[in-house]
Design an enzyme around this catalytic site. Structure first.
Site, PDB file in Angstrom:
ATOM      1  N   TYR A  86      87.565  18.120 -13.253  1.00  0.00           N
ATOM      2  CA  TYR A  86      86.564  17.613 -12.859  1.00  0.00           C
ATOM      3  C   TYR A  86      87.152  17.081 -11.277  1.00  0.00           C
ATOM      4  O   TYR A  86      85.922  17.752 -10.005  1.00  0.00           O
ATOM      5  CB  TYR A  86      86.846  15.837 -12.868  1.00  0.00           C
TER       6      TYR A  86
ATOM      7  N   VAL B 249      80.702  11.713  -2.232  1.00  0.00           N
ATOM      8  CA  VAL B 249      81.044  11.053  -1.207  1.00  0.00           C
ATOM      9  C   VAL B 249      81.767  11.974   0.625  1.00  0.00           C
ATOM     10  O   VAL B 249      82.535  11.826   1.031  1.00  0.00           O
ATOM     11  CB  VAL B 249      82.795   9.995  -2.142  1.00  0.00           C
TER      12      VAL B 249
ATOM     13  N   SER C 286      81.128  14.515  -6.322  1.00  0.00           N
ATOM     14  CA  SER C 286      79.512  14.027  -7.182  1.00  0.00           C
ATOM     15  C   SER C 286      78.290  14.274  -7.519  1.00  0.00           C
ATOM     16  O   SER C 286      77.624  14.072  -8.431  1.00  0.00           O
ATOM     17  CB  SER C 286      79.549  12.090  -6.635  1.00  0.00           C
TER      18      SER C 286
ATOM     19  N   TYR D 198      74.382   5.990  -8.144  1.00  0.00           N
ATOM     20  CA  TYR D 198      75.435   4.765  -8.517  1.00  0.00           C
ATOM     21  C   TYR D 198      74.448   3.214  -8.471  1.00  0.00           C
ATOM     22  O   TYR D 198      73.447   2.693  -8.479  1.00  0.00           O
ATOM     23  CB  TYR D 198      76.611   4.600  -7.220  1.00  0.00           C
TER      24      TYR D 198
ATOM     25  N   LYS E 290      78.568  16.439 -10.287  1.00  0.00           N
ATOM     26  CA  LYS E 290      78.170  15.700 -11.434  1.00  0.00           C
ATOM     27  C   LYS E 290      76.721  15.778 -12.361  1.00  0.00           C
ATOM     28  O   LYS E 290      76.457  15.964 -13.652  1.00  0.00           O
ATOM     29  CB  LYS E 290      78.303  14.293 -11.893  1.00  0.00           C
TER      30      LYS E 290
END
Ligand code: GLN
Length: 330
Positions: free
Chosen positions: A199, A269, A74, A251, A77
């Site tokens: 992705y 992760v 992530s 998050y 991102k």
């Protein structure tokens, strides 16, 4: 280009000592568990623990397993959001994805009630939307473009971990469901398969803690890699990216992180966490045991200690803001 002396009260030698002491303070912490919903991630060595600081002056300081490769997950991102801003502009990006913290898990299936958009680009729904926007703009060359810019930011050619990519592509049914809902909500304008392929690939780019710290230093250095002197990201896009990392990068721990640690950050992760001290440092930790929210346990503990020791919190009274501003106000 600034020198690393702009860092408050720490010489490079102090960075090395500090990283070593943080490493030994948390080395024996075995709390948390490896991510296993992507089967290949469960094969990481759970004890690996690396720390790295890269300065806008081009220096790198490391401790532990800072050269062990893992997948960026992530953390990608933040960088793809930055690229989408550059390629399509702030207004277009905002028609597809918001900039509000979701307060929910990274893989939550929730959308903004009014606009049906994902809450922000740092959670899966938002990042898949951004991947779709990059595919719309770049077509078949989207992944090569992303990989090239990530490599520019790191200052060396990065590569795809094919095994992790295949593992996620074979098992990513929740992300597939999200992509179909994005299509139904009209924020995804390419096929779900195309957006998901980018992705899954961007998440499977292999980095080390040193690479991540360098990528962070590139953001801290207004988009220009401090070692190569080459621009990887556009200045205005960097500002928007850091803002969203600050509010949404961790998050459903983002509020706690801003409160306690107070630097823009992004976790993945795969076990990495990247923090940016604007105009000063990129900081990266790697330790693959995660807490219930998917954030690295030793990573959070290390950032807490480092932030405390160096006074990194944006609102710490010892943090004088950017050195650019401090040269103007003195
Ligand atoms: N590739 C991962 C996923 O989509 C990334 C999640 C993360 O790092 N939090 O589930």
């Amino acid at each position: 280009m600034m020198s690393s002396q702009s860092v408050p009260s720490a010489s490079p030698h102090e960075f090395d000592r500090l990283l070593e002491s943080i490493h030994s303070a948390h080395r024996d912490n075995r709390a948390g568990a490896l991510a296993d919903y992507i089967p290949e991630l469960a094969k990481a060595s759970p004890d690996d623990f690396g720390l790295a600081i890269a300065t806008v002056g081009g220096r790198l300081h490391i401790a532990g397993d800072a050269e062990v490769p893992f997948t960026i997950q992530s953390i990608s991102k933040a960088f793809t959001f930055c690229l989408a801003l550059e390629l399509t502009g702030r207004d277009t990006v905002l028609t597809r994805v918001g900039v509000e913290p979701s307060g929910d898990a990274f893989n939550a299936i929730i959308f903004d009630a009014v606009g049906k958009k994902p809450f922000n680009p740092m959670v899966n729904a938002g990042a898949i939307t951004i991947a779709g926007l990059l595919c719309e703009t770049l077509g078949a060359s989207a992944f090569d473009f992303v990989l090239d810019r990530f490599s520019q930011a790191a200052g060396r050619p990065l590569t795809l971990d094919e095994t992790v990519y295949r593992s996620e592509a074979e098992t990513g049914h929740r992300n597939r469901a999200i992509a179909h809902l994005l299509l139904a909500n009209d924020v995804l304008k390419v096929s779900p398969d195309e957006a998901l392929d980018l992705y899954f690939r961007q998440c499977s780019i292999r980095v080390t803690a040193s690479d991540l710290a360098r990528m962070g230093a590139t953001l801290a250095n207004m988009g220009e890699n401090p070692v190569t002197g080459r621009a990887a990201f556009e200045l205005r896009a960097v500002r928007n990216t850091l803002a969203v990392m600050f509010t949404c990068g961790m998050y459903d721990y983002a509020g706690n992180w801003a409160y306690d640690i107070g630097v823009p950050a992004k976790s993945g992760v795969g076990g990495g966490i990247l923090g940016v001290v604007n105009r000063q440092l990129g900081i990266a930790t790697y330790s693959p045991r995660l807490d219930a929210r998917g954030n690295s346990v030793r990573g959070i503990a290390s950032f807490e200690m480092l932030g405390e020791e160096l006074g990194l919190h944006a609102f710490d009274c010892t943090n004088m803001g950017s050195s650019f501003v401090s040269t103007l106000i003195r």
